[in-house]
Write an enzyme that holds these catalytic residues in place. Structure first.
Site, PDB file in Angstrom:
ATOM      1  CG  HIS A   5      -5.338 150.934  26.312  1.00 53.39           C
ATOM      2  ND1 HIS A   5      -5.142 151.325  27.617  1.00 53.39           N
ATOM      3  CD2 HIS A   5      -4.098 150.836  25.776  1.00 53.39           C
ATOM      4  CE1 HIS A   5      -3.846 151.461  27.852  1.00 53.39           C
ATOM      5  NE2 HIS A   5      -3.191 151.162  26.744  1.00 53.39           N
ATOM      6  NE  ARG A   9       5.299 152.191  19.129  1.00 56.80           N
ATOM      7  CZ  ARG A   9       5.263 151.040  19.786  1.00 56.80           C
ATOM      8  NH1 ARG A   9       4.735 149.976  19.213  1.00 56.80           N
ATOM      9  NH2 ARG A   9       5.746 150.944  21.006  1.00 56.80           N
ATOM     10  CG  ASN A  60       6.362 157.478  18.825  1.00 53.33           C
ATOM     11  OD1 ASN A  60       6.480 157.806  19.988  1.00 53.33           O
ATOM     12  ND2 ASN A  60       5.979 156.258  18.470  1.00 53.33           N
ATOM     13  CG  HIS A  74      -8.496 141.009  13.232  1.00 57.54           C
ATOM     14  ND1 HIS A  74      -8.032 139.736  12.988  1.00 57.54           N
ATOM     15  CD2 HIS A  74      -9.613 140.851  13.994  1.00 57.54           C
ATOM     16  CE1 HIS A  74      -8.826 138.853  13.568  1.00 57.54           C
ATOM     17  NE2 HIS A  74      -9.795 139.502  14.199  1.00 57.54           N
TER      18      HIS A  74
END
Length: 126
Positions: A5, A9, A60, A74
């Protein structure tokens, strides 16, 4: 070995999940809250994790926005019809930041869209 993967964030997890599902057509594969660590992980993709590489969104809870920096490039997604895909992104409220066309110094047809956090996603014509 295989690539499992890519992690991004994100500031608003719900908005990001909505974008990747409704605009890019991915599926939410799993989502887990880690209350003690005050974060949530959501995994999305076109295939199950056992079959393909997926996207991990990390939220978070106490962070609303991130500085993307200048090292990130990208995410690339292959598509059968880049023109239809870009039009679908626009119709669904997404942002096309580079219209389909040949890449600079090459002939591969590419386009770029942007997710709610400003991450770039490249479409590559199959």
């Amino acid at each position: 070995m295989r690539l499992l993967h890519t992690m991004l964030r994100v500031g608003n997890l719900e908005l990001s999940i909505q974008f990747y599902i409704e605009v890019l057509g991915m599926r939410l594969l799993r989502r887990t809250d880690f209350a003690e660590g005050r974060f949530t992980l959501a995994f999305l993709g076109y295939e199950d994790e056992a079959s393909g590489t997926v996207l991990e969104l990390t939220h978070n809870w106490d962070t609303e926005k991130y500085d993307l920096g200048n090292a990130y490039g990208h995410i690339a997604i292959e598509t059968d019809d880049i023109y239809v895909r870009c039009n679908d992104v626009r119709v669904k409220g997404g942002k096309v930041v580079r219209e389909p066309g040949p890449m600079k110094h090459g002939s591969t047809i590419i386009a770029f869209v942007e997710d709610p956090d400003g991450y770039k996603i490249e479409f590559i014509q199959k």
